[in-house]
Design a protein around this motif. Sequence first.
Motif, mmCIF file in Angstrom:
data_model
loop_
_atom_site.group_PDB
_atom_site.id
_atom_site.type_symbol
_atom_site.label_atom_id
_atom_site.label_comp_id
_atom_site.label_asym_id
_atom_site.label_seq_id
_atom_site.Cartn_x
_atom_site.Cartn_y
_atom_site.Cartn_z
ATOM 1 N N TRP A 113 0.815 -1.221 0.000
ATOM 2 C CA TRP A 113 0.000 0.000 0.000
ATOM 3 C C TRP A 113 0.842 1.262 0.000
ATOM 4 O O TRP A 113 0.459 2.279 -0.595
ATOM 5 C CB TRP A 113 -0.936 0.002 1.210
ATOM 6 C CG TRP A 113 -0.257 0.218 2.534
ATOM 7 C CD1 TRP A 113 0.206 -0.738 3.389
ATOM 8 C CD2 TRP A 113 0.058 1.484 3.140
ATOM 9 N NE1 TRP A 113 0.786 -0.162 4.490
ATOM 10 C CE2 TRP A 113 0.704 1.208 4.368
ATOM 11 C CE3 TRP A 113 -0.153 2.812 2.770
ATOM 12 C CZ2 TRP A 113 1.153 2.212 5.214
ATOM 13 C CZ3 TRP A 113 0.292 3.824 3.617
ATOM 14 C CH2 TRP A 113 0.934 3.513 4.822
ATOM 15 N N TYR A 114 2.013 1.233 0.653
ATOM 16 C CA TYR A 114 2.807 2.448 0.775
ATOM 17 C C TYR A 114 3.506 2.844 -0.516
ATOM 18 O O TYR A 114 4.056 3.938 -0.621
ATOM 19 C CB TYR A 114 3.822 2.325 1.919
ATOM 20 C CG TYR A 114 4.478 0.962 2.067
ATOM 21 C CD1 TYR A 114 5.583 0.606 1.318
ATOM 22 C CD2 TYR A 114 3.978 0.037 2.978
ATOM 23 C CE1 TYR A 114 6.184 -0.638 1.468
ATOM 24 C CE2 TYR A 114 4.567 -1.217 3.142
ATOM 25 C CZ TYR A 114 5.666 -1.539 2.368
ATOM 26 O OH TYR A 114 6.257 -2.776 2.518
ATOM 27 N N PHE A 115 3.490 1.970 -1.533
ATOM 28 C CA PHE A 115 4.036 2.315 -2.847
ATOM 29 C C PHE A 115 2.947 2.578 -3.884
ATOM 30 O O PHE A 115 3.259 2.929 -5.026
ATOM 31 C CB PHE A 115 4.925 1.183 -3.367
ATOM 32 C CG PHE A 115 6.162 0.931 -2.558
ATOM 33 C CD1 PHE A 115 6.901 1.973 -2.016
ATOM 34 C CD2 PHE A 115 6.598 -0.357 -2.323
ATOM 35 C CE1 PHE A 115 8.029 1.735 -1.268
ATOM 36 C CE2 PHE A 115 7.744 -0.609 -1.574
ATOM 37 C CZ PHE A 115 8.463 0.441 -1.045
ATOM 38 N N LEU A 116 1.697 2.393 -3.506
ATOM 39 C CA LEU A 116 0.619 2.435 -4.500
ATOM 40 C C LEU A 116 0.492 3.796 -5.190
ATOM 41 O O LEU A 116 0.200 3.873 -6.383
ATOM 42 C CB LEU A 116 -0.710 2.056 -3.845
ATOM 43 C CG LEU A 116 -0.895 0.558 -3.517
ATOM 44 C CD1 LEU A 116 -2.164 0.356 -2.693
ATOM 45 C CD2 LEU A 116 -0.948 -0.275 -4.786
ATOM 46 N N TRP A 117 0.705 4.876 -4.447
ATOM 47 C CA TRP A 117 0.539 6.206 -5.050
ATOM 48 C C TRP A 117 1.542 6.427 -6.176
ATOM 49 O O TRP A 117 1.186 6.930 -7.249
ATOM 50 C CB TRP A 117 0.651 7.308 -3.986
ATOM 51 C CG TRP A 117 2.021 7.463 -3.397
ATOM 52 C CD1 TRP A 117 2.531 6.821 -2.313
ATOM 53 C CD2 TRP A 117 3.067 8.330 -3.875
ATOM 54 N NE1 TRP A 117 3.838 7.212 -2.074
ATOM 55 C CE2 TRP A 117 4.178 8.147 -3.020
ATOM 56 C CE3 TRP A 117 3.162 9.236 -4.923
ATOM 57 C CZ2 TRP A 117 5.373 8.836 -3.197
ATOM 58 C CZ3 TRP A 117 4.359 9.929 -5.109
ATOM 59 C CH2 TRP A 117 5.444 9.729 -4.242
#
Length: 415
Positions: free
Chosen positions: A301-305
């Motif tokens: 999730w922390y790389f999704l952006w």
Amino acid sequence: MAKFTKANSVGEWLDQRLNTTTLNKVLMTEYWIPKDINFLWAMGVLLAATFGILVISGIFLMMYYKPDVNLAFDSVNYTIMQEVAYGWLFRHMHGVAASVVFLIIYIHMFTGIYYGSYKQGREMIWISGMLLFVVFSAAGFSGYMLPWGQMSYWAAMVITNLFGGIPFIGDSLVIWIRGDFNVADATLTRFFMLHVFLLPIVIMALIAVHFYSLRVPHVNNQNSEEIDFDAEAEKYLSGNKKESKVIPFWPVFISKDLAVLGIFLIFYFYLVFFHFDFAMDPVNFDPADNMATPAHIYPEWYFLWSYEVLRGFFFDIGPMKAFDIGLAAFGFANAIFLLLPFLDRDTEILPAHKRPGFFIWFWILMADLIVLTIWGKLPPTGANAWVGFVAATLFILLFILLPVITKLDAKKRGA
């Protein structure tokens, strides 16, 4: 040679040889922190504690992990989870901490942006912090590969393929990073070495630089007030603690940090025992298979952006291919935060709520990052692809417009 007298205690013996009294003053009892701060300033201590959890739990996991493509999956999912006493606990602690540490990093990072804690003498604090974010990201990615599940393997394929877009050396660089023509045993071995040895050392060094860079400009405060730390420290030391605008790091400020840390640990261990699965993708419980591509590949999730920025540009523009445009946008997204102190053209240090244009810019950025994160996990088809394109384009435009917006804020105040 210095003259040494007989020491009356172990502490005195060490002080004579290591000057521990002076060191204690510089780092603890006379390291001054503004009074006007809230719980958001405790994120640094939370990050240090979470990194400590990652290191300790990682050491225990490393005792049983096998960095071999034929053994890695079973060593994690069978040996550690079923055979080793409390192996499941250390895996859950490590997996949850790996996700939670990025949540803390983002809170810490955007607190700094909101309060302007990257300006006028604090540039090195910001730059060292952003370098820490980059290295933590590399550690997160390398660690995600180690269980050697389906998503581990295919995420490694996607990420390493990105380097192929670098002109002239791209193809050779991909092979050099992988150590093979494909993601294979050599890739797993070198990523294991990076994750457990090289990257933790770099993180520790950058943490030291980050704390050291705070020493001269000192910590910012909620109103971004310029404080004469020497004068305020004299007030405190003379007994006028009520009027002084500063407090010592030890024991006053750290006691507040520890209170926040205690609340955080309740939240953290609740996740470890009851909701650890949020940090573990179900697809990754299938062994890696290079002949079966998952229906939808996505990172944690922390790389999704940033992943959504990469794939947001899904069509060619003239002679430029979609992949090249996306790669350029991805590079922009991951480098632009590093340049924030130089893009903000407002000469004063003020919180966002005292800078109208910047305040709107900040919350649009927050909303855009949330959209990018949500859509980064959805299949890039139909309307999803267009939402991703608009959000990625907006992200880039926000930073292009930042110098103009901040300059207008300053002009309206007559600065």
